[in-house]
Design a protein around this motif. Structure first.
Motif, short mmCIF file in Angstrom:
data_model
loop_
_atom_site.label_atom_id
_atom_site.label_comp_id
_atom_site.label_asym_id
_atom_site.label_seq_id
_atom_site.Cartn_x
_atom_site.Cartn_y
_atom_site.Cartn_z
N HIS A 162 28.12 111.64 78.06
CA HIS A 162 27.48 112.33 79.31
C HIS A 162 28.66 113.02 79.97
CE1 HIS A 162 25.50 112.93 83.04
NE2 HIS A 162 26.17 112.02 83.54
N ILE A 163 28.35 114.36 80.03
CA ILE A 163 29.35 115.01 81.05
C ILE A 163 28.45 115.47 82.20
CG2 ILE A 163 30.96 116.90 81.21
CD1 ILE A 163 31.72 116.73 78.50
N GLY A 164 28.68 114.96 83.55
CA GLY A 164 27.85 115.47 84.64
C GLY A 164 28.90 115.77 85.76
N ALA A 165 28.15 116.42 86.79
CA ALA A 165 29.21 117.00 87.76
C ALA A 165 29.77 115.88 88.38
CB ALA A 165 28.00 117.43 88.89
N GLU A 166 29.37 114.53 88.20
CA GLU A 166 30.19 113.30 89.10
C GLU A 166 31.29 112.73 88.24
OE1 GLU A 166 27.69 111.66 86.07
OE2 GLU A 166 27.32 113.08 87.35
N ASN A 167 31.19 113.20 86.72
CA ASN A 167 32.46 112.82 86.01
C ASN A 167 33.01 113.83 85.13
OD1 ASN A 167 30.47 113.31 84.11
ND2 ASN A 167 31.12 111.40 82.79
N TRP A 168 33.10 114.95 85.61
CA TRP A 168 33.49 116.20 84.89
C TRP A 168 35.04 115.97 84.54
CZ3 TRP A 168 30.77 120.51 82.87
CH2 TRP A 168 31.56 121.43 82.44
N ARG A 169 35.75 115.98 85.42
CA ARG A 169 37.26 115.72 85.34
C ARG A 169 37.58 114.76 84.24
NH1 ARG A 169 41.33 113.07 85.41
NH2 ARG A 169 40.02 111.46 86.86
N ASP A 170 37.00 113.51 84.43
CA ASP A 170 37.47 112.49 83.61
C ASP A 170 36.76 112.32 82.25
OD1 ASP A 170 38.50 109.69 83.41
OD2 ASP A 170 36.51 109.14 83.00
N ALA A 171 35.36 112.80 82.20
CA ALA A 171 35.02 113.14 80.76
C ALA A 171 35.58 114.08 79.95
CB ALA A 171 33.64 113.54 80.91
N VAL A 172 35.76 115.26 80.58
CA VAL A 172 36.49 116.39 79.92
C VAL A 172 37.95 116.09 79.35
CG1 VAL A 172 37.42 119.00 80.02
CG2 VAL A 172 35.24 118.29 80.85
N GLU A 173 38.59 115.19 80.25
CA GLU A 173 40.18 114.95 79.91
C GLU A 173 39.99 114.05 78.73
OE1 GLU A 173 43.85 113.89 82.26
OE2 GLU A 173 42.38 112.40 82.76
N ARG A 174 39.01 112.88 78.55
CA ARG A 174 39.18 112.08 77.63
C ARG A 174 38.57 112.67 76.38
NH1 ARG A 174 39.26 106.59 79.62
NH2 ARG A 174 39.58 106.62 81.90
N LEU A 175 37.66 113.62 76.49
CA LEU A 175 37.00 114.25 75.23
C LEU A 175 38.32 115.13 74.57
CD1 LEU A 175 33.23 115.04 76.15
CD2 LEU A 175 34.25 113.50 74.54
N SER A 176 38.91 115.74 75.43
CA SER A 176 39.94 116.57 74.94
C SER A 176 41.10 115.78 74.09
CB SER A 176 40.62 117.08 76.06
OG SER A 176 39.97 118.04 76.83
N LEU A 177 41.25 114.66 74.87
CA LEU A 177 42.43 113.86 73.92
C LEU A 177 41.66 113.60 72.25
CD1 LEU A 177 43.25 110.75 76.11
CD2 LEU A 177 44.95 112.24 75.02
N LEU A 178 40.37 113.34 72.20
CA LEU A 178 39.96 112.98 70.94
C LEU A 178 39.77 114.22 70.06
CD1 LEU A 178 37.12 110.44 71.47
CD2 LEU A 178 39.18 110.21 70.51
N SER A 179 39.46 115.27 70.57
CA SER A 179 39.26 116.51 69.98
C SER A 179 40.51 117.21 69.28
CB SER A 179 38.61 117.79 70.90
OG SER A 179 37.13 117.07 71.39
N ASP A 180 41.73 116.62 69.79
CA ASP A 180 42.86 117.06 69.38
C ASP A 180 43.49 116.04 68.48
OD1 ASP A 180 43.02 119.55 70.69
OD2 ASP A 180 43.87 118.64 72.50
N THR A 181 42.78 115.04 68.05
CA THR A 181 43.34 113.94 66.89
C THR A 181 43.35 114.78 65.52
OG1 THR A 181 42.49 112.34 68.20
CG2 THR A 181 43.05 111.71 66.08
N PRO A 182 44.51 115.21 64.93
CA PRO A 182 44.58 115.39 63.66
C PRO A 182 43.79 114.74 62.67
CG PRO A 182 46.49 115.51 64.58
CD PRO A 182 45.87 114.51 65.35
N GLY A 183 43.11 115.26 61.78
CA GLY A 183 42.50 114.52 60.67
C GLY A 183 41.08 113.68 61.07
#
Length: 329
Positions: A90-111
């Protein structure tokens, strides 16, 4: 809450995990919220095939230090230990920064196969970005403008008459309001409250209609599709913030096969957004079908259990195909 591992699920869950078999994959399912029916159903479908599954939340995504530097982690374990992560976050207005930051971490994992990566997720959650991308792909969407002031709202009413105001980031019909009788004192107060809350809103003409279609697309195929029988005061599938005292929201959900046209619209919209799977909301108007929204985290938990198993298995098929592209099972 930390991630739920296989041993815990064997001991505590009514959904029993099977021992991994040769050629199995390690799957992480990032759920919308603990106990989410769709994530549990997908996990069960994958375990039935011998895959190892971990359910976890956004709060379980972190970073760890290693001799080679910082690495993303899932419940304290290095993320590259997983083959695939299916994100229903869930990415919502209330958790936008935290959610995007954490998803960015996973999305950049090689393999690591990420279904779907943060950029794809975010541009669908943002209705402004979603509508623009659909327009560029030749998919019909409602005329849309941004409004920041009551003067902007008045101009929209002058142009379209009946309008809908909604936040760009939102879900379940929360703060989605229609204005069908001009801007009296009550309507002005409601619009002003929304503007104060969000700063900028999406404004669209209101299409009188009976019934909202949800085309569920998994991979490049339509799956279970539904029609919400909306009408009258129950004009949207979900009531949003709740009902007034004595109010009711009588919206019946019908499972049905999509027409060829609806299926094609759903597939095209999902492809345009770059999503692995999606729920595409369509309204039939006098001028033809219009895509109102593409849902990056579609739900089917309100459907009968035997119907839920259809998309659960289809998502399991999808995950296997995408994982196989990186590593043969």
């Amino acid at each position: 809450m930390r991630g739920i591992d296989e041993m815990e699920l064997r001991e505590t869950s009514p959904i029993r995990a099977l021992l991994p078999v040769e050629g199995s994959m390690r799957l992480g399912i990032l759920w919308w919220e603990p106990g989410e029916v769709e994530s549990l159903g997908i996990a069960e479908a994958c375990r039935e095939r011998g895959h190892e599954v971990t359910l976890f939340g956004l709060e379980d995504i972190g970073a760890g230090d290693t001799p080679l530097g910082t690495v993303p982690t899932i419940a304290g374990e290095e993320a590259d230990a997983f083959d695939t992560v299916l994100s229903r976050a869930h990415i919502g207005a209330e958790n936008w920064r935290d959610a995007v930051e954490r998803l960015s971490l996973l999305s950049d994992t090689p393999g690591l196969a990420m279904l779907d990566p943060v950029g794809t997720h975010v541009r669908t959650v943002s209705k402004f970005a979603m509508l623009h991308r659909l327009t560029r792909s030749g998919i019909r969407v409602p005329p849309t403008r941004s409004v920041r002031t009551m003067a902007d709202v008045e101009q929209a009413v002058d142009r379209w008459g009946r309008i809908v105001l909604k936040p760009s980031v939102g879900f379940r019909g929360i703060d989605v309001e229609r204005f069908t009788h001009g801007l009296g004192l009550g309507e002005r107060a409601k619009a002003a409250s929304l503007l104060d809350r969000y700063g900028v809103l999406i404004c669209q003409p209101y299409y009188p209609h009976e019934g909202d279609h949800r085309v569920l697309v998994i991979g490049e195929e339509p799956s279970v599709c539904t029609r919400f029988h909306t009408s009258g005061d129950a004009w949207k599938p979900f009531p949003g913030d709740g009902l007034p005292p004595g109010g009711s929201w009588d919206v019946r959900i019908e499972v049905r096969d999509p027409s060829r046209e609806m299926a094609d619209i759903g597939i095209r919209a999902t492809k345009a957004m770059g999503l692995s799977y999606a729920g595409v909301d369509v309204v039939e108007t006098e001028d033809g079908p219009v895509v109102m929204e593409v849902n990056v985290v579609p739900g089917w938990g309100a459907l009968p259990p035997d119907v839920q198993r259809v998309p659960n298995r289809a998502v399991a098929d999808l995950v296997e195909r995408r994982t196989r592209e990186l590593r043969p099972l």
